[in-house]
Every structure is written in C-alpha cells, then in structure tokens.
Design a protein around this motif. Structure first.
Motif, short mmCIF file in Angstrom:
data_model
loop_
_atom_site.label_atom_id
_atom_site.label_comp_id
_atom_site.label_asym_id
_atom_site.label_seq_id
_atom_site.Cartn_x
_atom_site.Cartn_y
_atom_site.Cartn_z
N MET A 1 44.11 23.88 56.59
CA MET A 1 45.58 23.30 57.39
C MET A 1 46.17 22.53 56.19
SD MET A 1 47.90 22.37 59.07
CE MET A 1 47.28 23.03 60.38
N VAL A 2 47.07 22.62 55.74
CA VAL A 2 47.53 21.84 54.48
C VAL A 2 47.94 20.44 55.02
CG1 VAL A 2 49.87 21.28 52.63
CG2 VAL A 2 48.64 23.99 53.43
N SER A 3 48.10 19.25 53.77
CA SER A 3 48.36 17.97 54.23
C SER A 3 48.80 17.34 53.10
CB SER A 3 46.59 17.51 54.50
OG SER A 3 46.89 16.04 54.74
N LEU A 4 49.82 16.43 53.39
CA LEU A 4 50.45 15.88 52.70
C LEU A 4 49.82 15.38 51.40
CD1 LEU A 4 54.28 14.58 54.44
CD2 LEU A 4 53.07 16.73 52.97
N GLU A 5 48.65 14.39 51.75
CA GLU A 5 47.78 13.70 50.72
C GLU A 5 46.92 14.56 49.80
OE1 GLU A 5 45.81 12.35 54.27
OE2 GLU A 5 46.09 10.36 53.47
N THR A 6 46.43 15.81 50.24
CA THR A 6 46.13 17.45 49.42
C THR A 6 47.11 18.59 48.60
OG1 THR A 6 45.78 18.76 51.43
CG2 THR A 6 43.85 17.23 51.20
N LEU A 7 48.31 18.23 49.28
CA LEU A 7 48.94 18.96 48.45
C LEU A 7 49.22 18.61 47.09
CD1 LEU A 7 50.13 21.40 49.26
CD2 LEU A 7 52.51 20.31 50.07
N THR A 8 50.03 19.60 45.87
CA THR A 8 50.57 18.54 44.50
C THR A 8 50.73 19.75 43.80
OG1 THR A 8 49.13 18.30 42.61
CG2 THR A 8 47.86 19.58 44.01
N PRO A 9 51.93 19.25 42.92
CA PRO A 9 52.65 19.79 41.88
C PRO A 9 51.86 20.87 40.38
CG PRO A 9 53.75 18.69 41.94
CD PRO A 9 52.48 18.28 42.47
N PHE A 10 50.44 20.38 40.49
CA PHE A 10 49.96 20.11 39.38
C PHE A 10 48.46 20.89 39.44
CE2 PHE A 10 52.85 16.78 39.49
CZ PHE A 10 53.42 16.81 37.85
N LEU A 133 52.92 24.96 44.91
CA LEU A 133 52.48 23.77 45.26
C LEU A 133 50.56 23.96 45.10
CD1 LEU A 133 54.93 22.69 47.96
CD2 LEU A 133 53.97 21.41 45.39
N PHE A 134 50.16 23.52 45.39
CA PHE A 134 48.28 23.68 45.22
C PHE A 134 48.33 22.63 46.51
CE2 PHE A 134 49.76 24.90 41.23
CZ PHE A 134 49.14 25.97 40.87
N ASP A 135 47.03 23.34 47.15
CA ASP A 135 46.23 22.56 48.38
C ASP A 135 45.07 22.35 48.06
OD1 ASP A 135 46.08 21.18 50.55
OD2 ASP A 135 45.89 23.05 51.37
N PHE A 145 49.48 27.67 47.34
CA PHE A 145 50.04 27.61 48.20
C PHE A 145 51.70 27.90 48.45
CE2 PHE A 145 52.38 25.63 52.55
CZ PHE A 145 52.03 26.16 53.37
N SER A 146 52.44 28.45 49.07
CA SER A 146 54.01 29.02 49.32
C SER A 146 54.05 28.82 50.34
CB SER A 146 54.17 30.15 48.34
OG SER A 146 55.53 30.65 48.47
N PHE A 147 54.88 28.35 50.68
CA PHE A 147 55.63 28.22 51.50
C PHE A 147 57.12 29.30 52.29
CE2 PHE A 147 55.44 23.20 50.84
CZ PHE A 147 54.80 23.38 52.68
N ASP A 148 57.32 30.27 51.21
CA ASP A 148 58.42 31.03 50.95
C ASP A 148 57.55 32.21 52.35
OD1 ASP A 148 59.83 29.83 49.83
OD2 ASP A 148 58.43 30.88 47.56
N ASP A 149 56.70 32.59 52.38
CA ASP A 149 55.94 33.77 53.37
C ASP A 149 55.76 33.07 54.41
OD1 ASP A 149 56.14 35.46 51.37
OD2 ASP A 149 54.28 34.74 50.80
N CYS A 150 56.23 31.63 55.06
CA CYS A 150 55.70 31.16 56.26
C CYS A 150 56.71 30.93 57.23
CB CYS A 150 55.45 29.92 56.15
SG CYS A 150 54.01 29.44 55.13
N ASP A 151 56.49 31.10 58.93
CA ASP A 151 56.82 31.70 59.74
C ASP A 151 57.08 30.11 60.49
OD1 ASP A 151 59.72 32.59 60.96
OD2 ASP A 151 58.92 34.29 61.61
N TYR A 152 57.62 30.39 61.57
CA TYR A 152 57.23 29.13 62.71
C TYR A 152 55.71 29.73 62.59
CZ TYR A 152 57.58 26.97 66.73
OH TYR A 152 56.90 25.49 67.88
N ASP A 153 55.02 30.28 63.92
CA ASP A 153 54.22 30.09 63.61
C ASP A 153 53.06 30.14 62.63
OD1 ASP A 153 54.31 30.74 66.28
OD2 ASP A 153 54.18 32.95 66.01
N THR A 154 53.26 30.51 61.35
CA THR A 154 52.26 30.04 59.99
C THR A 154 52.46 28.61 59.56
OG1 THR A 154 53.85 31.01 58.73
CG2 THR A 154 51.47 31.98 60.20
N LEU A 155 54.04 28.18 59.80
CA LEU A 155 54.30 26.86 59.07
C LEU A 155 52.91 25.58 59.36
CD1 LEU A 155 58.16 26.06 59.65
CD2 LEU A 155 56.91 26.92 57.18
N PRO A 156 52.80 24.83 57.95
CA PRO A 156 52.07 23.96 58.96
C PRO A 156 51.95 23.04 59.49
CG PRO A 156 52.40 23.80 56.35
CD PRO A 156 53.12 24.33 56.91
N ARG A 157 51.36 22.38 60.09
CA ARG A 157 51.26 21.15 61.34
C ARG A 157 50.21 20.04 61.22
NH1 ARG A 157 53.53 25.99 62.50
NH2 ARG A 157 55.25 25.56 64.08
#
Length: 346
Positions: A1-10, A133-135, A145-157
């Motif tokens: 599960m993706v978290s805003l605390e662990t998401l980074t572009p570097f 981005l990287f998790d 991690f990429s949002f491009d292939d995510c649909d409603y059911d696969t978007l992180p929450r």
C-alpha cells in the motif's frame, strides 16, 4: 500500500518526513476563501484550525511541493463528500444567523479514508504530469510506482485524521484536471465537483450583520470582524465590527439575494398583478401596434413584469405612473394615424 510518507521521486536520497499543513495561514490564495470556509462549514470567525492535526499530515518532504501545487491530490469518499455538500448548502442558505449553522464539530471524527491520485494529466498522452515516483518498502527498497495504469479499484488509499472539509478547501484552491478514466470521473471527481460547484461567491463577510438582514442580535466573537468587500471598503473609513445601522449604506449582490429570498411570496404576487395590468395596457395599445411597427415589441412592459425587485410601494407607484403615460400616449397616437406620427415608445 502506497503512503505519502514513503513516496519519493528520488532513488539516491533518503526520505525525510515533513509535517505538511494543507492550508497555510501564510497562503494568500487561501485568504480569498477562508471566511467562506468558516461560514459554510460551521466554524467561528477566525477559527480555522491551522495548527491542528485536522490540518496537518506527515508526508515525505520531497512530495510536499506536489501536494501544494495540486499535482498530487487526496479525495474523500463519496458519502463524506455528500455530507459536506449538505452542510455547505444548509449553512449557505440565507437568511441564517451565525449560531443557527450546522457546526464543524458535528461533521464527525476521523480517521477518514482518502484516495491518492494525480491532479494533472497530459491531454494528448493521458499520462500524469508527475515525475517517476518510487515507494519505499519497510526494508528500504525503492519500488517504482506509476499512477498511469491505475483505475478506480487499484488507486492507492489510506486513512488519516486530516479533516475532509479541509481537503475540500485545498481542492478549491487547486482546481484539478479531468481524469482520463470515466470510472474515476464518476466515482471520485463528480462527487467532489458537486461540492465545489456550490462554493459560495458572496463577498461581504457574513459574520457581520448586513443591510436588510433581520438578525435578532448582533454577532460578537470578542474581536473585530473585518470585511474586505468593495462596498464596505468604499463606504466605511475603516473595517469594523459595525452594527447593522452602521452598515445600512453598504450593498452587495449577496444582499440583493437576501431581499429576494425574504420577499419571494411578495414578488410572486407583484408579478401576477403586473402581468394582469400589462394585458390591459396591451389591449389599449393593440390598435396602435397594428399601425406602428415600433410598438409591437413592448420590452419595457416585459421588464416590469419580470423584475419586481423593489419594495411593493415603489413598484406599484412606477406602474401607476407608467399606466397614466401609456393611456395618454395611446389616446394621442390613435388621433394621429393619418400623419403617421413617430411613436415615443421606441
């Protein structure tokens, strides 16, 4: 599960936690909407919880700019957005005294669930405007991690105690792009847009009594309430927590709305009377119109029937004056047919 605390572009930089304020007291854009927020979501004047955990969340420092600019967004659940919509509509209805509003505290307590997704999309490629981005996993491994292939059911929450009404405020400041997925549009964007479309546009600070508003008492929160609307700036030497008598010369479009709501039945009756009189007036002028093209379309009379926004005595006075003029003009014109005298109704 993706978290805003662990998401980074570097990939080569350690993740540094950061306490991110969704709405900053130093944000000039937020200043345009904050009094709207405090009114429609049931807070006291100048009572926005800037330093509270309801407005603060832990994120990676490198993700913070994306959140501030709306490149990465959080969306509450549809049922929460519906509750926010109902509160906004109820509290924004005029006339209503400050203590008659539904309160911020009544909305409930968290944590609340949010969906994470990009807020900007390339229209041609339909790819997000976020960089790669990287998790970061618990063992320190960075997973692409990429949002491009995510649909409603696969978007992180994720869940957070940050308040959904404040998240809505953030969306009001950063209008997002349309998402390329119709499912996401219907289940996430449309419920959010429903709330944002009803965001108030009034300028006068509603914590101040307004002209024509029948408040039972003055509202006082123990400090000066300022209003920066154009009328108040023009008509008062300084912004004060004035009584309604001190503001009697101020006027805004919102005050006109107050008057219309308070006298709706009166306007309906005036409109009925006006239409009856217009039918009589048109009967008097029917013969004239058949010979004078310039009186066939009597826009002035139509406007009298449609507007009726003055006090009843003023409307009736204007109608009586116009009736006398029309009857005199009709009689004059009926006697001038042979000379084709130009009508003064043009």
């Amino acid at each position: 599960m993706v978290s805003l605390e662990t998401l980074t572009p570097f990939q080569d930089k350690p993740i540094e936690p950061w306490q991110f304020q969704l709405i900053s007291p130093h944000n000039r854009i937020a200043g345009l909407y904050i009094y709207h927020f405090e009114w429609v979501f049931g807070l006291e004047y100048d009572g926005f919880p800037y330093s509270s955990e309801l407005n603060t969340m832990s994120v990676s420092k490198d993700i913070r700019p994306y959140l501030e600019k709306g490149l990465l967004i959080l969306i509450p659940t549809a049922d929460v957005l519906e509750r926010a919509y109902e509160m906004l509509i109820y509290n924004n209805k005029r006339p209503r005294e400050p203590d008659e509003r539904k309160r911020f505290e009544e909305f409930g307590t968290g944590p609340w669930e949010y969906t994470i997704m990009p807020g900007r999309w390339d229209r041609k490629t339909k790819k997000s405007s976020l960089p790669p981005l990287f998790d970061c996993s618990p063992d320190g491994t960075l997973i692409p991690f990429s949002f491009d292939d995510c649909d409603y059911d696969t978007l992180p929450r994720f869940t957070s105690v940050v308040h959904p009404l404040i998240v809505i405020m953030l969306h009001r400041m950063n209008i997002r792009d349309d998402h390329p997925s119709m499912t996401i549009q219907e289940k996430l964007i449309a419920p959010l847009e429903k709330v944002l479309c009803k965001w108030p546009e009034w300028q006068h600070n509603r914590f101040l009594p307004m002209a024509n508003a029948k408040f039972k008492r003055e509202y006082d929160v123990g400090r000066k309430i300022v209003c920066r609307c154009l009328r108040c700036l023009e008509n008062t030497p300084s912004t004060t927590t004035a009584s309604s008598s001190e503001l009697e010369d101020t006027y805004t479009d919102d005050e006109e709305e107050v008057g219309k709501e308070g006298r709706e039945d009166e306007y309906k009756e005036l409109s009925r009377i006006a239409n009856e009189r217009i039918s009589v007036w048109r009967g008097c002028l029917e013969g004239v119109a058949s010979n004078h093209d310039d009186v066939k379309h009597d826009d002035i009379l139509d406007r009298y029937a449609q507007e009726c926004t003055d006090a009843a005595d003023k409307v009736m006075l204007r109608q009586e004056e116009e009736r006398a003029k029309r009857e005199a003009l009709a009689a004059e014109m009926q006697g001038d047919f042979p000379s084709k005298k130009k009508s003064r109704l043009s």
